[in-house]
Design a protein around this motif. Structure first.
Motif, PDB file in Angstrom:
ATOM      1  N   VAL A  16       0.852  -1.201   0.000  1.00 52.55           N
ATOM      2  CA  VAL A  16       0.000   0.000   0.000  1.00 52.55           C
ATOM      3  C   VAL A  16       0.884   1.247   0.000  1.00 52.55           C
ATOM      4  N   ALA A  17       1.925   1.235   0.823  1.00 51.98           N
ATOM      5  CA  ALA A  17       2.820   2.395   0.925  1.00 51.98           C
ATOM      6  C   ALA A  17       3.437   2.705  -0.439  1.00 51.98           C
ATOM      7  N   ALA A  18       3.820   1.648  -1.166  1.00 50.95           N
ATOM      8  CA  ALA A  18       4.395   1.860  -2.506  1.00 50.95           C
ATOM      9  C   ALA A  18       3.349   2.487  -3.422  1.00 50.95           C
ATOM     10  N   GLU A  19       2.128   2.025  -3.283  1.00 52.68           N
ATOM     11  CA  GLU A  19       1.033   2.571  -4.099  1.00 52.68           C
ATOM     12  C   GLU A  19       0.824   4.056  -3.789  1.00 52.68           C
ATOM     13  N   LEU A  20       0.991   4.434  -2.524  1.00 49.73           N
ATOM     14  CA  LEU A  20       0.805   5.840  -2.124  1.00 49.73           C
ATOM     15  C   LEU A  20       2.053   6.687  -2.404  1.00 49.73           C
ATOM     16  N   GLY A  21       3.101   6.050  -2.878  1.00 52.81           N
ATOM     17  CA  GLY A  21       4.292   6.811  -3.273  1.00 52.81           C
ATOM     18  C   GLY A  21       5.353   6.950  -2.197  1.00 52.81           C
ATOM     19  N   ALA A  22       5.212   6.211  -1.095  1.00 53.43           N
ATOM     20  CA  ALA A  22       6.208   6.310  -0.018  1.00 53.43           C
ATOM     21  C   ALA A  22       7.549   5.748  -0.500  1.00 53.43           C
ATOM     22  N   GLU A  23       8.607   6.472  -0.256  1.00 54.08           N
ATOM     23  CA  GLU A  23       9.933   6.005  -0.668  1.00 54.08           C
ATOM     24  C   GLU A  23      10.713   5.414   0.497  1.00 54.08           C
ATOM     25  N   VAL A  24      10.150   5.570   1.698  1.00 54.75           N
ATOM     26  CA  VAL A  24      10.813   5.059   2.902  1.00 54.75           C
ATOM     27  C   VAL A  24       9.806   4.231   3.685  1.00 54.75           C
ATOM     28  N   TYR A  25      10.250   3.079   4.181  1.00 47.42           N
ATOM     29  CA  TYR A  25       9.390   2.254   5.024  1.00 47.42           C
ATOM     30  C   TYR A  25      10.114   1.985   6.344  1.00 47.42           C
ATOM     31  N   ILE A  26       9.454   2.402   7.426  1.00 46.17           N
ATOM     32  CA  ILE A  26      10.131   2.458   8.728  1.00 46.17           C
ATOM     33  C   ILE A  26       9.857   1.227   9.589  1.00 46.17           C
ATOM     34  N   PHE A  27      10.889   0.810  10.314  1.00 46.25           N
ATOM     35  CA  PHE A  27      10.740  -0.249  11.301  1.00 46.25           C
ATOM     36  C   PHE A  27      11.177   0.281  12.655  1.00 46.25           C
ATOM     37  N   TRP A  28      10.179   0.638  13.467  1.00 42.91           N
ATOM     38  CA  TRP A  28      10.454   0.963  14.858  1.00 42.91           C
ATOM     39  C   TRP A  28      10.037  -0.267  15.656  1.00 42.91           C
ATOM     40  N   GLY A  29      10.985  -0.867  16.335  1.00 40.98           N
ATOM     41  CA  GLY A  29      10.681  -2.107  17.060  1.00 40.98           C
ATOM     42  C   GLY A  29      10.022  -1.818  18.391  1.00 40.98           C
ATOM     43  N   GLY A  30       8.790  -1.361  18.331  1.00 44.41           N
ATOM     44  CA  GLY A  30       8.077  -0.938  19.532  1.00 44.41           C
ATOM     45  C   GLY A  30       8.168  -1.915  20.700  1.00 44.41           C
ATOM     46  N   ARG A  31       7.791  -3.143  20.434  1.00 46.59           N
ATOM     47  CA  ARG A  31       7.779  -4.149  21.528  1.00 46.59           C
ATOM     48  C   ARG A  31       8.950  -5.114  21.401  1.00 46.59           C
ATOM     49  N   GLU A  32       9.907  -4.799  20.511  1.00 45.61           N
ATOM     50  CA  GLU A  32      11.039  -5.712  20.304  1.00 45.61           C
ATOM     51  C   GLU A  32      12.062  -5.505  21.413  1.00 45.61           C
ATOM     52  N   GLY A  33      11.798  -6.113  22.528  1.00 45.19           N
ATOM     53  CA  GLY A  33      12.710  -5.965  23.648  1.00 45.19           C
ATOM     54  C   GLY A  33      12.304  -6.920  24.750  1.00 45.19           C
ATOM     55  N   THR A  34      12.757  -6.628  25.962  1.00 50.15           N
ATOM     56  CA  THR A  34      12.477  -7.545  27.063  1.00 50.15           C
ATOM     57  C   THR A  34      12.138  -6.780  28.339  1.00 50.15           C
ATOM     58  N   ASP A  35      11.429  -7.483  29.206  1.00 49.87           N
ATOM     59  CA  ASP A  35      11.298  -7.048  30.600  1.00 49.87           C
ATOM     60  C   ASP A  35      12.069  -8.022  31.495  1.00 49.87           C
ATOM     61  N   VAL A  36      12.217  -9.246  30.995  1.00 46.53           N
ATOM     62  CA  VAL A  36      12.920 -10.294  31.746  1.00 46.53           C
ATOM     63  C   VAL A  36      13.988 -10.870  30.828  1.00 46.53           C
ATOM     64  N   ASP A  37      15.226 -10.516  31.064  1.00 47.62           N
ATOM     65  CA  ASP A  37      16.268 -10.867  30.106  1.00 47.62           C
ATOM     66  C   ASP A  37      16.576 -12.353  30.020  1.00 47.62           C
ATOM     67  N   ILE A  38      16.320 -13.090  31.109  1.00 49.15           N
ATOM     68  CA  ILE A  38      16.605 -14.535  30.994  1.00 49.15           C
ATOM     69  C   ILE A  38      15.602 -15.210  30.067  1.00 49.15           C
ATOM     70  N   GLY A  39      14.488 -14.522  29.832  1.00 53.08           N
ATOM     71  CA  GLY A  39      13.421 -15.113  29.026  1.00 53.08           C
ATOM     72  C   GLY A  39      13.631 -15.029  27.533  1.00 53.08           C
TER      73      GLY A  39
END
Ligand SMILES: [Mn+2]
Length: 388
Positions: A127-150
């Motif tokens: 869809v973004a390509a159809e709307l002419g967007a030349e940049v597509y962003i990846f913000w890893g909102g939940r890509e992380g941890t609260d419990v690192d051993i997990g």
């Protein structure tokens, strides 16, 4: 006499539609502003002379919308773009709101969740390509941890890389004229987020199958949350040839994500960022990713403010770049190079190494050179404050 500020599309200012759709909800209280749809946001920005907008898939059609509802939303977005002249400069995927992503999307343990996330991104990339967007962003909102051993952090990075590689291949297969961009953030909503800074993102990009297809869009507030220096982060990405978009806002250091209007926290730092983008002719969209204070009745003063702040700082950059006193002091700071060491250090050769090995330096004398940083900084302050 003070110069008048006027904003035009040539300034290439952009906003996330989510910035003006923001209704002032925070962890301690509900919405304080009426709802604004994604389409109304595009239209309102376009009517105010804004060059571009960015959006998440879920900003324009609800999650789970059928094909007909989705087509209708896309058609309405195109109408608003045509009517007002605003462009879609970038897009991104909401991979953080729905509880399915509560433990990450590309870094989820569950392969089905990762597959769903990639599918969702793939659909919106088209869809973004159809709307002419030349940049597509990846913000890893939940890509992380609260419990690192997990969660094994090595495994998490591998999974993130796999998903980006898969999506790069999708873009190539579809022949979309689009680059990807990673948006780093150190924490929030997770206790710790992977790819916390621009440096982390650049390091991951170098390991991708198509590193040339992926850049970075660093964000002022995210950098400040890590206690780091936005000028330095932006500069490193720019110098790497990877600054494909930039998220401007304001933020008090080491706090929750405040996303204040550009220029609201530290005008001197903001001035130097505008100077960087001006001096090095950054040509991408200057995107504001912020939101109005919760006390605001509507989002439009905030839009005006961000653009005016940038333009006002641009005028100051002109002054800084033509201030004879400041320029003379900066030149003096760099100093002369009577022995040609610049050229020697620029490239290793046997001859240059030999010259260096045999050279005699007098460190005590070199240390005596006057560095007028107090005066330089004060001159900058006075230009900023408009006093002579
Ligand atoms: Mn952002």
């Amino acid at each position: 006499m003070a110069k008048k500020i006027s904003v035009s599309r040539a300034d290439k200012f952009a906003f996330g539609v989510w910035c003006v759709m923001n209704r002032g909800r925070d962890p301690f209280g509900p919405e304080t502003r009426p709802a604004l749809s994604g389409i109304e946001a595009i239209r309102g920005l376009g009517e105010r002379g804004v060059y571009g907008f960015e959006y998440h898939d879920d900003d324009l059609w609800p999650l789970g919308a059928g094909p007909a509802q989705k087509r209708k939303a896309i058609a309405r977005a195109r109408q608003a773009m045509k009517a007002t002249g605003i462009r879609c400069t970038a897009a991104t995927t909401n991979l953080f709101s729905h509880p399915v992503f509560k433990d990450g999307a590309f870094t989820s343990h569950d392969a089905r969740v990762r597959a769903y996330a990639v599918q969702k991104a793939m659909a919106n990339i088209d869809v973004a390509a159809e709307l002419g967007a030349e940049v597509y962003i990846f913000w890893g909102g939940r890509e992380g941890t609260d419990v690192d051993i997990g969660k094994d952090p090595i495994e998490a990075l591998k999974r993130f890389r796999e998903c980006l590689n898969f999506l790069c291949e999708h873009v190539l297969a579809q022949r979309h004229p689009m680059v990807f961009s990673i948006e780093p953030k150190p924490n929030e909503p997770r206790s710790d987020t992977y790819l916390a800074t621009a440096g982390h993102a650049l390091a991951l990009i170098a390991t991708l199958d198509h590193p040339d297809m992926v850049g970075v869009n660093p964000e002022w507030a995210h950098i400040k949350m890590a206690g780091l220096n936005p000028l330095h982060e932006f500069a490193q990405v720019l110098e790497a040839g990877k600054l494909v978009d930039i998220h401007l806002n304001a933020q008090k250091p080491l706090r929750y994500d405040q996303d204040m209007s550009f220029g609201a926290d530290n005008p001197k730092e903001a001035l130097l960022v505008v100077k960087l983008l001006t001096d090095y002719a950054y040509s991408g969209a200057k995107t504001f990713d912020a939101h109005p204070f919760r006390t605001e009745a509507d989002p439009w003063d905030f839009v005006e403010r961000c653009m005016r702040a940038y333009k006002a700082l641009e005028l100051k950059v002109d002054q800084v770049n033509s201030d004879a006193r400041l320029l003379a002091m900066l030149e003096e700071l760099v100093g002369a190079d009577p022995d040609g060491w610049d050229a020697v250090l620029a490239s290793y050769s046997k001859r240059n190494a030999g010259k260096l090995r045999g050279a005699k330096f007098n460190p005590d004398k070199l240390a005596q050179r006057r560095l007028r940083y107090e005066q330089i900084d004060q001159r900058l302050t006075e230009i900023l404050l408009g006093v002579e």
